[in-house]
Design a protein around this motif. Structure first.
Motif, PDB file in Angstrom:
ATOM      1  N   PHE A  65      35.595  81.520  29.077  1.00 21.06           N
ATOM      2  CA  PHE A  65      35.043  82.802  29.930  1.00 21.06           C
ATOM      3  C   PHE A  65      36.042  84.115  29.741  1.00 21.06           C
ATOM      4  O   PHE A  65      36.693  84.824  30.500  1.00 21.06           O
ATOM      5  CB  PHE A  65      35.433  82.387  31.459  1.00 21.06           C
TER       6      PHE A  65
ATOM      7  N   TRP B  11      29.194  85.374  33.102  1.00 20.54           N
ATOM      8  CA  TRP B  11      30.479  84.854  33.858  1.00 20.54           C
ATOM      9  C   TRP B  11      31.611  86.018  34.556  1.00 20.54           C
ATOM     10  O   TRP B  11      32.512  85.703  35.040  1.00 20.54           O
ATOM     11  CB  TRP B  11      31.335  84.014  33.095  1.00 20.54           C
TER      12      TRP B  11
ATOM     13  N   PHE C 139      34.896  81.484  40.537  1.00 19.56           N
ATOM     14  CA  PHE C 139      35.679  81.772  39.255  1.00 19.56           C
ATOM     15  C   PHE C 139      36.484  80.574  39.240  1.00 19.56           C
ATOM     16  O   PHE C 139      36.741  79.832  38.322  1.00 19.56           O
ATOM     17  CB  PHE C 139      35.973  83.235  38.674  1.00 19.56           C
ATOM     18  N   LYS C 140      37.651  80.546  40.053  1.00 14.79           N
ATOM     19  CA  LYS C 140      38.606  79.830  40.170  1.00 14.79           C
ATOM     20  C   LYS C 140      38.165  78.285  40.275  1.00 14.79           C
ATOM     21  O   LYS C 140      38.754  77.451  39.525  1.00 14.79           O
ATOM     22  CB  LYS C 140      39.664  80.003  41.216  1.00 14.79           C
TER      23      LYS C 140
ATOM     24  N   TRP D 177      36.778  77.357  36.803  1.00 17.98           N
ATOM     25  CA  TRP D 177      37.587  77.251  35.806  1.00 17.98           C
ATOM     26  C   TRP D 177      38.730  75.883  35.990  1.00 17.98           C
ATOM     27  O   TRP D 177      38.777  75.226  35.040  1.00 17.98           O
ATOM     28  CB  TRP D 177      38.877  78.536  35.931  1.00 17.98           C
ATOM     29  N   LYS D 178      39.003  75.637  37.188  1.00 18.85           N
ATOM     30  CA  LYS D 178      39.622  74.312  37.554  1.00 18.85           C
ATOM     31  C   LYS D 178      39.095  73.396  37.223  1.00 18.85           C
ATOM     32  O   LYS D 178      39.375  72.013  36.556  1.00 18.85           O
ATOM     33  CB  LYS D 178      40.169  74.322  38.960  1.00 18.85           C
TER      34      LYS D 178
ATOM     35  N   THR E 147      36.390  72.809  34.973  1.00 20.81           N
ATOM     36  CA  THR E 147      36.332  72.895  33.457  1.00 20.81           C
ATOM     37  C   THR E 147      37.777  72.186  32.753  1.00 20.81           C
ATOM     38  O   THR E 147      37.600  71.338  31.956  1.00 20.81           O
ATOM     39  CB  THR E 147      36.263  74.233  32.853  1.00 20.81           C
TER      40      THR E 147
ATOM     41  N   TYR F 196      45.273  76.614  27.370  1.00 22.50           N
ATOM     42  CA  TYR F 196      44.258  77.371  27.826  1.00 22.50           C
ATOM     43  C   TYR F 196      44.808  78.805  27.945  1.00 22.50           C
ATOM     44  O   TYR F 196      45.976  79.150  28.705  1.00 22.50           O
ATOM     45  CB  TYR F 196      44.223  76.793  29.501  1.00 22.50           C
TER      46      TYR F 196
ATOM     47  N   TYR G  96      44.058  82.612  29.772  1.00 21.24           N
ATOM     48  CA  TYR G  96      43.325  83.503  30.515  1.00 21.24           C
ATOM     49  C   TYR G  96      43.357  84.756  30.030  1.00 21.24           C
ATOM     50  O   TYR G  96      44.297  85.292  29.627  1.00 21.24           O
ATOM     51  CB  TYR G  96      44.125  83.460  31.826  1.00 21.24           C
TER      52      TYR G  96
ATOM     53  N   PRO H 264      43.167  81.455  38.149  1.00 22.70           N
ATOM     54  CA  PRO H 264      43.143  80.183  38.846  1.00 22.70           C
ATOM     55  C   PRO H 264      44.479  79.580  39.271  1.00 22.70           C
ATOM     56  O   PRO H 264      44.503  78.402  39.772  1.00 22.70           O
ATOM     57  CB  PRO H 264      42.228  79.376  37.845  1.00 22.70           C
TER      58      PRO H 264
ATOM     59  N   TYR I 141      47.209  76.134  35.766  1.00 24.63           N
ATOM     60  CA  TYR I 141      45.896  76.034  35.111  1.00 24.63           C
ATOM     61  C   TYR I 141      45.869  77.034  33.920  1.00 24.63           C
ATOM     62  O   TYR I 141      44.646  76.891  33.407  1.00 24.63           O
ATOM     63  CB  TYR I 141      44.744  76.109  36.177  1.00 24.63           C
ATOM     64  N   VAL I 142      46.891  77.613  33.757  1.00 28.99           N
ATOM     65  CA  VAL I 142      46.899  78.748  32.728  1.00 28.99           C
ATOM     66  C   VAL I 142      48.047  78.701  31.919  1.00 28.99           C
ATOM     67  O   VAL I 142      49.125  78.435  32.340  1.00 28.99           O
ATOM     68  CB  VAL I 142      46.727  79.866  33.287  1.00 28.99           C
TER      69      VAL I 142
END
Length: 377
Positions: free
Chosen positions: A188, A198, A208-209, A212-213, A215, A229, A231, A247, A251-252
């Motif tokens: 994304f 997206w 979006f969050k 993302w989470k 995925t 990952y 961002y 996110p 998660y990043v």
């Protein structure tokens, strides 16, 4: 008094030690990441103190007036060395296509990714995913396209099948040592723009969050543990804008943005000024969350300014400790636009000297520089 001094010194030593540990921590989003993936992230954290890696999209696949020539890249033609980081794209895996969105055969891409890993180079992957709602390309911004892939959305199951195709791709990436090849994954990308389905004009921050989470968790649940990952926003001008769709730090792994030069830098300094401002924003967040930062896409099409590399680009990075800079692809002649489309010099380009000067700087890292660092060990 002596006891107080000793206690004070001990406290300072503990604080300094904790700070040092924080700086070199290699904790990833994926707690089950492979050892090679953990090693890469740790070494990228350390490497940015020496300089930044220079990268190029599709560097080994083609260049200006050539395609699929073994061992060739435009950067190597000019400097005698390959880039340190290489960009690829997954567009096409949605339909199990033989070729990616730019015509690169996935079979060849896998081989190049393996060669790069074997020589301790770094691979990063984006995905110009087709619009799942309409079946059109990534640039189709039909309303509600993003909402369609939410867990209760009309195209969620289709999205999962597309992810499954990418899972097979990621799991198939093995080095000569038999180990899974770590990838800096940039899904994304340019999410704060308005040109992909997206982007923020087509999704709320909450949507979006959630995607993302989902995925990231989906990849982990399928046994994909070789991803770092990334961002990736487009140009934003405030901390609030950068974090609006973020996110969360769990998660990043890497913070980044994309920005291109479109104006004559001798008359317009906005590229430099905007980049410096955003690097400052990311740098502050990165220090708070123990992340690294990068310039995930950039360039000046056809490079008409003879000091773009040693002046414009360097000035736009300033003193920030970034992990890498990746220039976009050298497509060559673009038939639909009737113009040349390239972002790094090729042999014989009028401004290749500036790029060679850039290459020779101590802080610019290319393949030989990272090979010696053994980033996966």
């Amino acid at each position: 008094m002596k006891i107080k001094i000793i206690l004070l010194l001990f406290t300072q030593l503990v604080v300094s030690s904790c700070s040092a540990q924080k700086i070199t921590s290699n904790k990833l989003v994926d707690e089950n990441a492979t050892q090679e993936t953990k090693n890469l992230y740790k070494n990228l954290t350390l490497l940015k103190e020496k300089g930044f890696m220079f990268g190029h999209q599709d560097a080994l696949a083609y260049g200006v007036n050539w395609k699929y020539q073994e061992g060739r890249s435009d950067i190597k033609d000019v400097t005698g060395d390959y880039p340190a980081i290489y960009g690829w794209d997954l567009g096409g895996t949605e339909y199990k296509s033989d070729n990616d969105i730019d015509g690169v055969p996935f079979v060849k891409m896998k081989q190049w990714i393996k060669e790069i890993y074997d020589r301790s180079g770094v691979n990063t992957i984006s995905w110009h995913m087709d619009n799942p709602l309409t079946g059109k390309n990534a640039w189709d911004t039909t309303p509600n396209s993003f909402a369609s892939i939410l867990p209760n959305g009309s195209k969620h199951e289709l999205y999962k099948t597309w992810l499954d195709n990418s899972v097979k791709f990621f799991l198939s990436l093995k080095g000569s040592d038999g180990k899974a090849i770590p990838i800096l994954y940039r899904p994304f990308h340019e999410l704060t723009g308005n040109w992909f389905w997206w982007c923020k004009n087509n999704a709320t921050p909450e949507q979006f969050k959630e995607v993302w989470k989902f995925t990231v968790d989906y990849y982990k649940s399928k046994g994909v543990h070789n991803l770092i990952y990334v961002y990736n926003t487009s140009m934003v001008k405030s901390r609030e804008e950068f974090l609006e769709y973020y996110p969360g730090e769990s998660y990043v792994d890497i913070l980044s943005f994309d920005n291109y030069e479109y104006n004559d830098p001798t008359k317009d300094n906005s590229f430099v000024e905007n980049n410096l401002k955003l690097f400052g924003i990311m740098d502050t967040i990165a220090k708070e969350q123990n992340k690294i930062i990068a310039f995930a896409e950039t360039g000046y099409e056809q490079i008409p300014y003879d000091k773009f590399w040693t002046k414009t680009l360097l000035e736009s990075i300033g003193n920030y400790k970034i992990s890498f800079v990746l220039a976009w692809r050298n497509h060559g002649w673009q038939e639909n636009e009737k113009k040349m489309h390239y972002y790094v010099p090729f042999k014989g380009h009028p401004n290749e000297k500036d790029f060679i000067d850039f290459f020779n700087l101590e802080e610019t890292l290319f393949q030989k520089d990272v090979t010696s660092k053994k980033l996966y060990k």
